[in-house]
Scaffold this active site. Structure first.
Site, short mmCIF file in Angstrom:
data_model
loop_
_atom_site.label_atom_id
_atom_site.label_comp_id
_atom_site.label_asym_id
_atom_site.label_seq_id
_atom_site.Cartn_x
_atom_site.Cartn_y
_atom_site.Cartn_z
CG ASP A 14 -1.95 1.10 1.19
OD1 ASP A 14 -2.90 0.97 0.41
OD2 ASP A 14 -1.79 2.09 1.93
CG ASN A 53 -4.19 11.42 -5.79
OD1 ASN A 53 -3.47 11.40 -6.79
ND2 ASN A 53 -4.89 10.38 -5.40
CG HIS A 81 -6.92 13.15 -8.54
ND1 HIS A 81 -7.06 12.13 -7.63
CD2 HIS A 81 -7.57 14.21 -7.99
CE1 HIS A 81 -7.76 12.54 -6.60
NE2 HIS A 81 -8.09 13.81 -6.79
CG ASP A 141 -4.06 8.76 -12.46
OD1 ASP A 141 -4.46 8.32 -11.36
OD2 ASP A 141 -4.82 9.26 -13.31
CD GLU A 154 -4.31 4.45 -1.78
OE1 GLU A 154 -4.58 4.67 -0.60
OE2 GLU A 154 -5.10 4.73 -2.70
#
Length: 191
Positions: free
Chosen positions: A59, A67, A72, A76, A102
């Site tokens: 994680d 973010n 965002h 990504d 994630e």
């Protein structure tokens, strides 16, 4: 007399649809459904053959902050970058899947726990040392890892995933950027 029909375009479309159904469009990792199917098949194979199998759940630490800080699109790109780093360290027989957001699963076949811990530790260090340049901004992050080895006498898919997930939560609870193992007897940490 016979009729020949060229089905190349149909087969190409079929392959494209199969890839879309099994591959996460953003990261290139397996989709959750495909990954769960892979893990399930490998558990059955491992139980038949007696070979060790480990599951790592990774994680990204404080991903919401990435973010919120960079946007965002940057987030990504971070996920793509991390998946590329992971794939660079995995064997062809191993599998990387996006479990959600994630969070990623890494299945290591024919791999005992000690070796899986080494893999997770190597990935943790590689991620922590990596910097992604996005629109001229350096972005770095860390990840936490939970590792569990299949216990042939008690585990099934659900239990193995729960044990790896519990180890991940221990790593996050102990400060993040850690590898934590479920030894079936409690936990242990590697720096």
């Amino acid at each position: 007399m016979g009729i020949l029909i060229d089905i190349t375009s149909r087969k190409n479309l079929e392959n494209k649809l199969r890839r879309r159904a099994t591959t996460d469009f953003l990261t290139g990792a397996s989709t959750r459904r495909h990954y769960i199917n892979l893990v399930s098949r490998e558990i059955s194979r491992s139980l038949r053959s007696g070979s060790p199998l480990c599951l790592i759940i990774m994680d990204v630490d404080h991903f919401k902050l990435v973010n919120d800080t960079y946007g965002h699109a940057a987030g990504d790109n971070v996920l793509k970058h991390l998946c590329d780093l992971c794939r660079s360290q995995l064997r062809v027989s191993d599998s990387l899947g996006r479990i959600g957001g994630e969070e990623f699963g890494i299945l290591l076949v024919d791999c005992p726990l000690k070796k899986a811990l080494q893999v997770a530790e190597r990935l943790k260090e590689l991620i922590a040392d990596s910097v992604l340049l996005y629109s001229g901004e350096p972005i770095s992050c860390t990840a936490s890892f939970g590792v569990a080895q299949l216990n042939p006498s008690t585990d099934n898919l659900e239990l193995l995933m729960k044990r790896a997930d519990a180890a991940l939560y221990e790593a996050k609870g102990k400060g993040r950027n850690l590898v934590w193992a479920d030894w079936d007897l409690g936990g242990a940490s590697l720096g």
